[in-house]
Design a protein around this motif. Structure first.
Motif, PDB file in Angstrom:
ATOM      1  N   ALA A 120       0.836  -1.206   0.000  1.00 39.65           N
ATOM      2  CA  ALA A 120       0.000   0.000   0.000  1.00 39.65           C
ATOM      3  C   ALA A 120       0.871   1.256   0.000  1.00 39.65           C
ATOM      4  O   ALA A 120       0.597   2.217  -0.734  1.00 39.65           O
ATOM      5  CB  ALA A 120      -0.933  -0.009   1.204  1.00 39.65           C
ATOM      6  N   ARG A 121       1.920   1.254   0.797  1.00 36.15           N
ATOM      7  CA  ARG A 121       2.833   2.393   0.849  1.00 36.15           C
ATOM      8  C   ARG A 121       3.516   2.590  -0.512  1.00 36.15           C
ATOM      9  O   ARG A 121       3.644   3.704  -0.996  1.00 36.15           O
ATOM     10  CB  ARG A 121       3.868   2.180   1.949  1.00 36.15           C
ATOM     11  N   PHE A 122       3.905   1.492  -1.147  1.00 35.21           N
ATOM     12  CA  PHE A 122       4.528   1.546  -2.459  1.00 35.21           C
ATOM     13  C   PHE A 122       3.576   2.156  -3.484  1.00 35.21           C
ATOM     14  O   PHE A 122       3.959   3.033  -4.258  1.00 35.21           O
ATOM     15  CB  PHE A 122       4.942   0.132  -2.898  1.00 35.21           C
ATOM     16  N   ILE A 123       2.330   1.708  -3.475  1.00 35.26           N
ATOM     17  CA  ILE A 123       1.348   2.235  -4.420  1.00 35.26           C
ATOM     18  C   ILE A 123       1.204   3.744  -4.258  1.00 35.26           C
ATOM     19  O   ILE A 123       1.114   4.473  -5.244  1.00 35.26           O
ATOM     20  CB  ILE A 123      -0.021   1.544  -4.237  1.00 35.26           C
ATOM     21  N   MET A 124       1.217   4.226  -3.038  1.00 33.84           N
ATOM     22  CA  MET A 124       1.003   5.651  -2.800  1.00 33.84           C
ATOM     23  C   MET A 124       2.248   6.502  -3.043  1.00 33.84           C
ATOM     24  O   MET A 124       2.127   7.692  -3.271  1.00 33.84           O
ATOM     25  CB  MET A 124       0.490   5.886  -1.383  1.00 33.84           C
ATOM     26  N   THR A 125       3.433   5.913  -3.025  1.00 37.60           N
ATOM     27  CA  THR A 125       4.645   6.728  -3.138  1.00 37.60           C
ATOM     28  C   THR A 125       5.413   6.533  -4.437  1.00 37.60           C
ATOM     29  O   THR A 125       6.145   7.436  -4.842  1.00 37.60           O
ATOM     30  CB  THR A 125       5.602   6.465  -1.959  1.00 37.60           C
ATOM     31  N   CYS A 126       5.281   5.404  -5.085  1.00 37.80           N
ATOM     32  CA  CYS A 126       6.036   5.155  -6.311  1.00 37.80           C
ATOM     33  C   CYS A 126       5.502   6.047  -7.431  1.00 37.80           C
ATOM     34  O   CYS A 126       4.293   6.113  -7.637  1.00 37.80           O
ATOM     35  CB  CYS A 126       5.915   3.691  -6.717  1.00 37.80           C
ATOM     36  N   PRO A 127       6.390   6.735  -8.143  1.00 38.01           N
ATOM     37  CA  PRO A 127       5.917   7.619  -9.215  1.00 38.01           C
ATOM     38  C   PRO A 127       5.221   6.866 -10.349  1.00 38.01           C
ATOM     39  O   PRO A 127       4.487   7.460 -11.111  1.00 38.01           O
ATOM     40  CB  PRO A 127       7.198   8.303  -9.713  1.00 38.01           C
ATOM     41  N   ARG A 128       5.425   5.574 -10.431  1.00 39.59           N
ATOM     42  CA  ARG A 128       4.749   4.790 -11.470  1.00 39.59           C
ATOM     43  C   ARG A 128       3.327   4.424 -11.052  1.00 39.59           C
ATOM     44  O   ARG A 128       2.582   3.873 -11.840  1.00 39.59           O
ATOM     45  CB  ARG A 128       5.531   3.519 -11.761  1.00 39.59           C
ATOM     46  N   THR A 129       2.962   4.691  -9.792  1.00 36.07           N
ATOM     47  CA  THR A 129       1.622   4.345  -9.312  1.00 36.07           C
ATOM     48  C   THR A 129       1.001   5.600  -8.714  1.00 36.07           C
ATOM     49  O   THR A 129       0.800   6.565  -9.400  1.00 36.07           O
ATOM     50  CB  THR A 129       1.678   3.183  -8.302  1.00 36.07           C
ATOM     51  N   GLY A 130       0.715   5.600  -7.444  1.00 36.96           N
ATOM     52  CA  GLY A 130       0.212   6.789  -6.765  1.00 36.96           C
ATOM     53  C   GLY A 130      -1.243   7.102  -7.043  1.00 36.96           C
ATOM     54  O   GLY A 130      -2.011   6.263  -7.500  1.00 36.96           O
ATOM     55  N   LYS A 131      -1.604   8.330  -6.757  1.00 37.21           N
ATOM     56  CA  LYS A 131      -2.991   8.773  -6.832  1.00 37.21           C
ATOM     57  C   LYS A 131      -3.563   8.630  -8.240  1.00 37.21           C
ATOM     58  O   LYS A 131      -4.701   8.195  -8.422  1.00 37.21           O
ATOM     59  CB  LYS A 131      -3.090  10.219  -6.345  1.00 37.21           C
ATOM     60  N   ASP A 132      -2.799   9.008  -9.273  1.00 36.42           N
ATOM     61  CA  ASP A 132      -3.283   8.871 -10.654  1.00 36.42           C
ATOM     62  C   ASP A 132      -3.614   7.416 -10.972  1.00 36.42           C
ATOM     63  O   ASP A 132      -4.594   7.120 -11.642  1.00 36.42           O
ATOM     64  CB  ASP A 132      -2.230   9.357 -11.661  1.00 36.42           C
ATOM     65  N   TRP A 133      -2.783   6.540 -10.502  1.00 36.35           N
ATOM     66  CA  TRP A 133      -2.973   5.117 -10.744  1.00 36.35           C
ATOM     67  C   TRP A 133      -4.274   4.639 -10.109  1.00 36.35           C
ATOM     68  O   TRP A 133      -5.050   3.925 -10.736  1.00 36.35           O
ATOM     69  CB  TRP A 133      -1.759   4.382 -10.181  1.00 36.35           C
ATOM     70  N   LEU A 134      -4.518   5.048  -8.861  1.00 33.43           N
ATOM     71  CA  LEU A 134      -5.759   4.672  -8.182  1.00 33.43           C
ATOM     72  C   LEU A 134      -6.976   5.256  -8.875  1.00 33.43           C
ATOM     73  O   LEU A 134      -8.003   4.594  -9.018  1.00 33.43           O
ATOM     74  CB  LEU A 134      -5.729   5.117  -6.716  1.00 33.43           C
ATOM     75  N   GLU A 135      -6.886   6.505  -9.312  1.00 31.23           N
ATOM     76  CA  GLU A 135      -8.008   7.125 -10.012  1.00 31.23           C
ATOM     77  C   GLU A 135      -8.281   6.401 -11.330  1.00 31.23           C
ATOM     78  O   GLU A 135      -9.439   6.201 -11.703  1.00 31.23           O
ATOM     79  CB  GLU A 135      -7.731   8.605 -10.247  1.00 31.23           C
ATOM     80  N   ALA A 136      -7.239   6.004 -12.034  1.00 30.69           N
ATOM     81  CA  ALA A 136      -7.416   5.259 -13.284  1.00 30.69           C
ATOM     82  C   ALA A 136      -8.084   3.918 -13.015  1.00 30.69           C
ATOM     83  O   ALA A 136      -8.960   3.482 -13.772  1.00 30.69           O
ATOM     84  CB  ALA A 136      -6.066   5.061 -13.978  1.00 30.69           C
ATOM     85  N   PHE A 137      -7.687   3.256 -11.951  1.00 32.88           N
ATOM     86  CA  PHE A 137      -8.322   1.996 -11.580  1.00 32.88           C
ATOM     87  C   PHE A 137      -9.808   2.211 -11.329  1.00 32.88           C
ATOM     88  O   PHE A 137     -10.649   1.467 -11.815  1.00 32.88           O
ATOM     89  CB  PHE A 137      -7.652   1.398 -10.333  1.00 32.88           C
ATOM     90  N   THR A 138     -10.132   3.257 -10.584  1.00 32.52           N
ATOM     91  CA  THR A 138     -11.528   3.542 -10.268  1.00 32.52           C
ATOM     92  C   THR A 138     -12.315   3.815 -11.546  1.00 32.52           C
ATOM     93  O   THR A 138     -13.394   3.260 -11.747  1.00 32.52           O
ATOM     94  CB  THR A 138     -11.626   4.757  -9.320  1.00 32.52           C
ATOM     95  N   ARG A 139     -11.778   4.668 -12.413  1.00 36.30           N
ATOM     96  CA  ARG A 139     -12.479   5.001 -13.661  1.00 36.30           C
ATOM     97  C   ARG A 139     -12.604   3.795 -14.580  1.00 36.30           C
ATOM     98  O   ARG A 139     -13.685   3.480 -15.065  1.00 36.30           O
ATOM     99  CB  ARG A 139     -11.730   6.105 -14.407  1.00 36.30           C
ATOM    100  N   SER A 140     -11.509   3.146 -14.847  1.00 39.86           N
ATOM    101  CA  SER A 140     -11.477   2.107 -15.866  1.00 39.86           C
ATOM    102  C   SER A 140     -12.073   0.785 -15.416  1.00 39.86           C
ATOM    103  O   SER A 140     -12.711   0.106 -16.199  1.00 39.86           O
ATOM    104  CB  SER A 140     -10.044   1.852 -16.328  1.00 39.86           C
ATOM    105  N   CYS A 141     -11.816   0.434 -14.190  1.00 41.03           N
ATOM    106  CA  CYS A 141     -12.213  -0.902 -13.753  1.00 41.03           C
ATOM    107  C   CYS A 141     -13.500  -0.909 -12.937  1.00 41.03           C
ATOM    108  O   CYS A 141     -14.383  -1.713 -13.193  1.00 41.03           O
ATOM    109  CB  CYS A 141     -11.085  -1.544 -12.957  1.00 41.03           C
ATOM    110  N   ASN A 142     -13.607  -0.052 -11.960  1.00 39.15           N
ATOM    111  CA  ASN A 142     -14.773  -0.104 -11.089  1.00 39.15           C
ATOM    112  C   ASN A 142     -16.024   0.502 -11.695  1.00 39.15           C
ATOM    113  O   ASN A 142     -17.101  -0.043 -11.554  1.00 39.15           O
ATOM    114  CB  ASN A 142     -14.479   0.576  -9.750  1.00 39.15           C
ATOM    115  N   GLU A 143     -15.900   1.633 -12.366  1.00 39.70           N
ATOM    116  CA  GLU A 143     -17.093   2.299 -12.867  1.00 39.70           C
ATOM    117  C   GLU A 143     -17.756   1.505 -13.989  1.00 39.70           C
ATOM    118  O   GLU A 143     -18.959   1.525 -14.129  1.00 39.70           O
ATOM    119  CB  GLU A 143     -16.762   3.718 -13.322  1.00 39.70           C
TER     120      GLU A 143
END
Length: 176
Positions: A120-143
């Motif tokens: 979880a810490r990696f997802i939030m801090t790695c420049p390859r993931t982070g907030k944009d990555w989570l938002e993309a997951f929400t838009r693309s996968c969950n919605e």
């Protein structure tokens, strides 16, 4: 100390919560919080007291012992990590994430919990993931319910990343 049942861990978690708000827990408040009868609470309090986790005398308030506080803190931490991961990262509805975290917290081992925390810490801090990555997951996968058009999402993400890239005077050109 031998393994504690999920039920007793739940009691300890409720006592921790009540004590943090009220400086003590009363059997009636514990019963109300857990939706159980007072007789069930009395039985659980006796078991927790025998284990040295709470200070308990019938008709008196309940407080955690130092060992009870350490144990309850670990339980609450496990619950929070699991809830946060389920809700924040997997975008599971709060009530479902809460219920699932309650079930998982009793069975997850320390190594798995620590690895989940690091992930979880990696997802939030790695420049390859982070907030944009989570938002993309929400838009693309969950919605949409399924994740079917990842290539479009990846292309958009790479374009945004190139725009942010230091030392680049202009976004790099893409080939399709």
């Amino acid at each position: 100390m031998d393994h504690m049942s999920s039920n007793l861990e739940d009691y300890l978690e409720v006592i921790f919560s009540l004590e943090s708000v009220n400086s003590e827990a009363r059997a009636k408040d514990i019963a109300d919080a857990m939706g159980v009868q007072r007789a069930s609470v009395t039985n659980a309090l006796q078991k927790l007291s025998q284990r040295g986790l709470i200070n308990y005398q019938p008709y008196s308030s309940v407080t955690l012992t130092p060992e009870g506080f350490r144990t309850a803190t670990r339980i609450v931490h496990r619950h929070k990590v699991l809830y946060d991961f389920l809700h924040t990262f997997l975008q599971i509805r709060p009530e479902v994430a809460e219920d699932t975290a309650c079930k998982l917290e009793h069975h997850i081992d320390d190594e798995s919990l620590e690895t989940l925390t690091k992930f979880a810490r990696f997802i939030m801090t790695c420049p390859r993931t982070g907030k944009d990555w989570l938002e993309a997951f929400t838009r693309s996968c969950n919605e949409r319910g399924t994740c079917t058009n990842c290539s479009e999402c990846i292309k958009s993400c790479l374009e945004r990343q190139d725009d942010k890239c230091p030392g680049s005077s202009e976004p790099s050109s893409k080939t399709s």
